[in-house]
Motif scaffolding. Structure first.
Motif, short mmCIF file in Angstrom:
data_model
loop_
_atom_site.label_atom_id
_atom_site.label_comp_id
_atom_site.label_asym_id
_atom_site.label_seq_id
_atom_site.Cartn_x
_atom_site.Cartn_y
_atom_site.Cartn_z
N SER A 35 44.35 -3.59 14.54
CA SER A 35 45.67 -2.98 14.41
C SER A 35 46.28 -3.45 13.09
O SER A 35 46.08 -4.59 12.67
CB SER A 35 46.59 -3.36 15.57
N ASP A 37 49.34 -3.99 12.52
CA ASP A 37 50.34 -5.01 12.79
C ASP A 37 49.71 -6.40 12.83
O ASP A 37 50.24 -7.35 12.23
CB ASP A 37 51.05 -4.72 14.12
N TYR A 38 48.56 -6.51 13.51
CA TYR A 38 47.90 -7.82 13.60
C TYR A 38 47.35 -8.22 12.23
O TYR A 38 47.43 -9.39 11.84
CB TYR A 38 46.77 -7.76 14.63
N ARG A 41 50.06 -9.69 10.26
CA ARG A 41 50.35 -11.06 10.68
C ARG A 41 49.34 -12.03 10.08
O ARG A 41 49.69 -13.15 9.70
CB ARG A 41 50.33 -11.14 12.21
N CYS A 410 43.01 -17.12 16.50
CA CYS A 410 43.66 -16.27 17.51
C CYS A 410 44.66 -17.10 18.33
O CYS A 410 45.78 -16.65 18.61
CB CYS A 410 42.61 -15.65 18.44
N SER A 414 48.81 -16.78 18.44
CA SER A 414 49.46 -16.54 19.73
C SER A 414 50.49 -17.60 20.08
O SER A 414 51.48 -17.31 20.76
CB SER A 414 48.41 -16.48 20.85
#
Length: 421
Positions: A35, A37-38, A41, A410, A414
């Protein structure tokens, strides 16, 4: 699915050995769809070239001064430093000028030299002058004079040194006072330490948005760290894109099997079957089948990996730097909060407040840098992922380490809110 490059051992599966231990249970962070968006980030975690350079990454060609610092001693293979005492190569080595009984027993003569130096130390002072008894003493020798060139004068045969019959990892059996600079040919250093930037963008469909890298290194006869295995994992899909042994184009001292997990026999088998890559140039070309200038490269302390490849790539996320940055930010917040509380309570400022915080207080929680564990990939994988990697005595697995680095990032994305500077 992207083509996968594999070639470890005799076609062994990647789910054997250490990797199998981590894949028996469902991973905490499995594959997920790409994505934008990820990806955005992730791009916020990319360090600047200046930050990468400060952490040891090479972001440009080495300068003449930096190349000079790559020169090594011909005997011990250590990098020569400005403070080292250099042997006059126009004269015979000092240990060769001793009598025959000493030259036949270099370790004995080394001990005698050390003892003599210790005896002289009691008759020296830093600035010379006189001692308490009024006797004249010599100035304390400069630290450069105490430098020792320690090495094995023999060769490695059957994992032992021929000079002392010691194990390949045994401490050097011979020492002398001065280093002997290695004689380099014209352009040799420049050729060996030439770096290559990621080439032009790949055609659509071939470039990966983000990959994770981990390499294994052995020791060349010159003393340099030499690439012997390279592994690349797709960050989003968790797919192993590349995992191959890399056959060095230089003479090797040993393959650092204790840590790399690669034996000389494994490399010879791969050469015979032509399943390995031929040198770091071929390794770079294999990587660049998936990595373009806009690909994010993820690693844990990956400066040594990119250096072994002689590769310049500035879109890097280093999970070690992410962890260090998060701990530093939390420590600074804790210090600021404590200062505010002291101000609200009307307490005077203390010069040693930071030191007290670092030491910890029985009535207050310790800062992250003290309360948390180590920063190695092994320690963070256990702490963050509850995963055991790099089992002692079994060597490292670069695929296992790359997947652990990927899952660690990851986890960091998170759980952490203080990631970027």
């Amino acid at each position: 699915m992207a083509e996968r490059e594999s070639g470890i051992g005799a076609g062994a599966s990647h789910t054997s050995g250490p990797l199998a231990r981590s894949m028996h249970s469902e991973p905490e962070h499995g594959p997920f769809a790409f994505s934008q968006d990820y990806e955005q980030r992730l791009r916020q975690l990319i360090r600047s070239p200046e930050q990468l350079a400060k952490a040891g990454y090479v972001v440009r060609q080495l300068s003449p001064t930096e190349l000079e610092r790559k020169k090594r001693c011909a005997s011990c293979s250590k990098v020569l430093k400005a403070r080292d005492k250099i042997q006059d190569t126009t004269q015979a080595p000092s240990f060769a000028r001793r009598d025959s009984s000493q030259s036949q027993h270099p370790r004995t003569s080394s001990r005698n030299f050390t003892t003599d130096a210790s005896a002289r130390r009691s008759d020296t002072r830093k600035d010379g002058g006189q001692n308490a008894a009024g006797q004249d003493v010599l100035p304390e020798p400069d630290k450069a004079m105490n430098a020792r060139c320690t090495f094995h004068p023999g060769k490695v045969a059957y994992r032992k040194w021929t000079c002392c019959d010691g194990h390949i990892m045994a401490k050097p059996c011979t020492k002398r006072e001065n280093h002997s600079p290695r004689a380099y040919g014209r352009g040799e250093l420049e050729e060996n330490w030439k770096f290559f930037a990621t080439p032009a963008p790949l055609p659509p469909g071939r470039r990966k948005s983000a990959v994770v890298i981990d390499c294994e290194m052995g020791n060349a006869a010159s003393g340099e760290s030499e690439l012997i295995r390279v592994s690349i994992v797709d960050f989003f899909t968790r797919e192993v894109l590349l995992d191959k042994l890399v056959s060095p184009r230089v003479q090797m001292a040993h393959y650092n099997t204790r840590y790399s997990g690669i034996t000389r026999q494994m490399m010879e088998n791969a050469r015979r079957r032509r399943t390995c890559l031929d040198g770091r140039e071929a390794a770079r070309e294999a990587i660049w089948r998936f990595v373009g200038p806009e690909t994010i490269v993820v690693g844990h302390g990956a400066q040594s990996d990119l250096t072994s490849l002689r590769w310049i790539h500035t879109l890097v996320i280093d999970t070690l730097m992410v962890e260090m940055n998060r701990r530093r930010a939390e420590r600074e917040m804790a210090e600021a909060e404590k200062a505010m509380q002291a101000e609200d309570n009307g307490e005077p400022d203390s010069d040693d407040g930071g030191a007290a915080l670092e030491a910890g207080d029985d009535n207050e929680p310790k800062p992250a840098s003290q309360a948390e564990g180590g920063l190695s990939l092994k320690a963070l994988a256990l702490d963050r992922l509850n995963r055991v990697i790099q089992v002692r005595g079994q060597g490292h697995d670069s695929v296992e380490d790359a997947i652990a680095t990927r899952d660690l990032l990851c986890w960091q994305v998170s759980h952490y809110t203080l990631l970027a500077d």
